[in-house]
Each structure stands twice: as structure tokens, then as C-alpha cells.
Design a protein around this motif. Structure first.
Motif, short mmCIF file in Angstrom:
data_model
loop_
_atom_site.label_atom_id
_atom_site.label_comp_id
_atom_site.label_asym_id
_atom_site.label_seq_id
_atom_site.Cartn_x
_atom_site.Cartn_y
_atom_site.Cartn_z
N ALA A 9 18.48 13.13 -6.02
CA ALA A 9 17.16 12.56 -6.28
C ALA A 9 17.06 12.05 -7.71
N GLN A 10 17.60 12.80 -8.65
CA GLN A 10 17.57 12.35 -10.05
C GLN A 10 18.40 11.08 -10.24
N ALA A 11 19.55 11.01 -9.57
CA ALA A 11 20.40 9.83 -9.69
C ALA A 11 19.69 8.59 -9.15
N VAL A 12 18.98 8.76 -8.04
CA VAL A 12 18.24 7.63 -7.45
C VAL A 12 17.13 7.18 -8.40
N MET A 13 16.38 8.13 -8.97
CA MET A 13 15.29 7.77 -9.86
C MET A 13 15.80 7.12 -11.14
N ARG A 14 17.00 7.49 -11.58
CA ARG A 14 17.56 6.83 -12.77
C ARG A 14 17.76 5.35 -12.51
N VAL A 15 18.12 4.99 -11.28
CA VAL A 15 18.27 3.58 -10.92
C VAL A 15 16.90 2.92 -10.77
N GLY A 23 0.79 -1.22 0.00
CA GLY A 23 0.00 0.00 0.00
C GLY A 23 0.82 1.27 0.00
N ARG A 24 2.12 1.16 0.33
CA ARG A 24 2.98 2.35 0.42
C ARG A 24 4.15 2.30 -0.53
N ILE A 25 4.28 1.20 -1.28
CA ILE A 25 5.51 0.99 -2.03
C ILE A 25 5.71 2.00 -3.17
N THR A 26 4.64 2.37 -3.88
CA THR A 26 4.80 3.30 -5.01
C THR A 26 5.24 4.67 -4.51
N ARG A 27 4.59 5.17 -3.47
CA ARG A 27 4.98 6.47 -2.92
C ARG A 27 6.41 6.42 -2.38
N PHE A 28 6.76 5.32 -1.75
CA PHE A 28 8.10 5.16 -1.19
C PHE A 28 9.17 5.24 -2.28
N LEU A 29 8.96 4.53 -3.37
CA LEU A 29 9.96 4.50 -4.44
C LEU A 29 9.93 5.76 -5.29
N ASN A 30 8.78 6.42 -5.36
CA ASN A 30 8.63 7.56 -6.27
C ASN A 30 8.91 8.90 -5.60
N VAL A 31 9.25 8.88 -4.29
CA VAL A 31 9.40 10.13 -3.56
C VAL A 31 10.54 10.98 -4.11
N ASP A 34 11.27 11.46 -7.17
CA ASP A 34 10.74 12.25 -8.29
C ASP A 34 10.12 13.55 -7.77
N GLU A 35 9.38 13.45 -6.66
CA GLU A 35 8.76 14.63 -6.05
C GLU A 35 9.83 15.61 -5.55
N VAL A 36 10.87 15.04 -4.90
CA VAL A 36 11.94 15.88 -4.37
C VAL A 36 12.70 16.56 -5.50
N ALA A 37 12.98 15.83 -6.57
CA ALA A 37 13.69 16.42 -7.72
C ALA A 37 12.89 17.57 -8.32
N GLY A 38 11.55 17.44 -8.27
CA GLY A 38 10.71 18.50 -8.79
C GLY A 38 10.68 19.73 -7.90
N LEU A 39 10.78 19.50 -6.58
CA LEU A 39 10.75 20.62 -5.64
C LEU A 39 12.09 21.36 -5.59
N ALA A 40 13.17 20.59 -5.58
CA ALA A 40 14.51 21.20 -5.55
C ALA A 40 15.05 21.21 -6.98
#
Length: 325
Positions: A173-179, A148-156, A158-164
Motif C-alpha cells: 500500500a505504501q509503495a502504491v501511494m508513493r507512485v 465522484g469516486r476518484i479520490t476515494r479510489f486513489l486514496n484507498v 493510504d487507508e489500508v497502510a494505516g490499518l495494516a
């Protein structure tokens, strides 16, 4: 196989057990796997019958063929100190912030920050190399939060990269999402053949796909052996009581006449058959729902003697036999 294996599942389905067994399976034949825990429950230490894991990578098992399994229980506070040191070179200042309670405050009021730190630490282990150029770990297996929390956990991230928009936080954040959004990662869902966990699994798969996160496989746990199939159950329903009593009698279970032992066994036997038929129908329906997800499906048996360290190695061997390594 993807180098980062993320294992999620509804509570009570055995996701930590599957993560541990998968790490053992992947480490077979001389490989090195890191098993990462992010929820602070020390479930990995319990499974491997060892003391509580510190915030450091520690070898906890040897896999068949000489492979090694390391484990790490990620502490968000200490991970934040690592982050501050890595990007801002705070050193002693970071430790002073911890003493003042600022680190605990930051990770408590900003749960998204906790997830960034947890996923970031796992992805760092995936990318880390030794001086020889070889990856430190062939595989990293993450015992992740529930479905129930896995998508938000893994996608967070993306949200941080958008804010900063710029700076080290954005870059990290971008490096983590690339992986996490690459073929290097596979997110596996663990379930039981029961309505609620199967529905949560289907919902989780839909959410992961919508977020463009790579879904791996479905692993069904605690599968009980099929004693009768649908045809056998229909025959059992149609069989007259007298025929069942005679069959029991011929097997040496007493007399088939009214009042005989074999005859008295008919009702309890039919009751058990009815209960089994109900469970068989339910499990068949839930298995069909999982097949509709169009993902590789694996099944692990319910271990009759319970799960101990030997049982964990048995499950690892089954995963390997089924092609999960």
C-alpha cells in the motif's frame, strides 16, 4: 509528462474516449503505452473495434511513428490471485480458494480491497522494467472510475497502510501511494460545458487537492464550433426584421416583402439565434468556472460524423497538438 496518467470524469462525458485517445497520443513516435480499464465495461475494446479484453496485456493499436498501445482489463479476482502468489506464494492454494468462491467473496464484501488491487496492478505496470533496465511501458493510462469516486479510489491505499501497520500489505500500500502522490502521476478530469459535469469537476479537483493527489489537466469534450461570438449575437438581436429579410434576399433566398420566402425565414432564423445565444452564454459561464480551477484546459470537438476508430486517431492528434504528450 507523468508516467501514470489517470483519466476520470462524470458519466457521459467521454472519459474512456479521452483515455484511449491520450494513450494513442503518448505512444506516438515509437513510445509504448499501456491503457488500463478498471470498471469491467469493456469500453476500450469497443473503441478500438476489437474483441473483449482478457486479463492480460494485449497490443490493440499502432500509433503514428511506430508506437504501440497495449490494453489491460483488470479483473479484481485474478488480481487478488496475483497478489496472493506474489506475497504469499500460495500458487495452487490460491486457485483452490477461487474455486471455493473465497476470492469473489473477498472482493465483493470489501470494495476497498478491489480498489487496492486495481490501483496496485496499474502502479506495478508503471514500475516494471525489462532486463535491459528500460521501463516496459513509457506511459500507463488508466480509465479510472467517475469523478465522484476518484479520490476515494486513489486514496484507498493510504487507508489500508494505516490499518495494516506492518507486513507485505502495508508495504504494498505504501509503495502504491508513493507512485500515486508523486510527480509520476497526473489525474486528469474530463467534462462537458454543462453545469452539472463542470460542478462535479470543480468538486473533484478540490477533493483531489485536499488528499494531496496530483491534479493534471481539464479536458472538455464534445465542444461545438462557435458560429457567432457575443458581439455578433448582440448585432443580430438589434437588427430589424426588415434588414434581416433584405440580407436573406440579397443572398438569393427569395423575396424580402411580406409573404416572400426570405421574409418567412426570419422567424425561424431568429429562433435559432436565440437558442444559440442561450447555449453560448451557458458555455461561456461554464468555461469561466473551469478557468478558475487554475489548471491547463484542453478542448476536443464534437465529431460531426460520430466517433469511430479514425475519429479516435483524430482526437489523439489534437491532444498531441495541444501538448498532452
Amino acid at each position: 509528462m507523468s508516467r501514470l496518467q489517470v483519466v476520470s470524469g462524470k458519466g457521459g462525458t467521454g472519459k474512456t474516449t479521452v483515455a484511449a485517445a491520450l494513450a494513442l497520443a503518448l505512444a506516438t513516435e515509437g513510445k509504448r503505452a499501456l491503457l488500463v480499464e478498471v470498471e469491467g465495461r469493456q469500453g476500450i475494446a469497443q473503441l478500438f473495434e476489437t474483441e473483449a479484453l482478457p486479463y492480460e496485456e494485449r497490443k490493440i493499436a499502432v500509433a503514428p511513428g511506430g508506437g504501440e498501445v497495449y490494453a489491460l482489463a483488470i479483473d479484481p479476482e485474478l488480481a487478488l490471485l496475483d497478489y496472493l502468489q506474489m506475497f504469499y506464494k500460495l500458487g495452487g492454494a490460491g486457485r483452490a480458494l477461487k474455486k471455493l468462491g473465497a476470492i469473489d467473496f473477498a472482493t465483493t464484501i470489501a470494495p476497498g480491497l478491489r480498489d487496492v488491487l486495481l490501483t496496485g496492478k496499474a502502479c506495478e505496470a508503471v514500475r516494471r522494467k525489462e532486463k535491459s533496465g528500460r521501463f516496459t511501458y513509457d506511459y500507463v493510462v488508466m480509465d479510472a472510475p467517475p469523478t465522484g469516486r476518484i479520490t476515494r479510489f486513489l486514496n484507498v491505499n493510504d487507508e489500508v497502510a494505516g490499518l495494516a501497520k506492518i507486513g507485505p500489505i502495508h508495504n504494498q500500500a505504501q509503495a502504491v501511494m508513493r507512485v500515486l502522490k508523486s510527480p509520476e502521476t497526473a489525474v486528469h478530469l474530463v467534462t462537458l460545458l454543462e453545469e452539472m459535469p463542470v460542478q462535479e469537476t470543480a468538486d473533484g479537483i478540490a477533493e483531489l487537492r485536499a488528499a494531496k493527489l496530483p491534479v493534471g489537466r481539464i479536458i472538455v469534450t464534445m465542444v461545438r464550433p462557435a458560429l457567432l461570438d457575443g458581439v455578433d449575437l448582440e448585432l443580430a438581436k438589434a437588427a430589424p426584421r426588415s434588414a434581416i429579410a433584405k440580407s436573406l434576399s440579397s443572398a438569393g433566398l427569395g423575396g424580402a416583402r411580406r409573404g416572400g420566402l426570405a421574409e418567412r425565414l426570419v422567424d425561424p432564423l431568429l429562433q435559432q439565434a436565440g437558442e444559440y445565444a442561450e447555449r453560448y452564454t451557458l458555455e461561456t459561464e461554464q468555461r469561466s468556472v473551469l478557468v478558475e480551477q487554475d489548471l491547463p484546459l484542453h478542448e476536443l470537438p464534437l465529431l460531426a460524423e460520430g466517433l469511430d476508430l479514425a475519429g479516435l486517431y483524430e482526437l489523439a492528434a489534437l491532444l498531441r497538438k495541444q501538448g498532452m504528450s
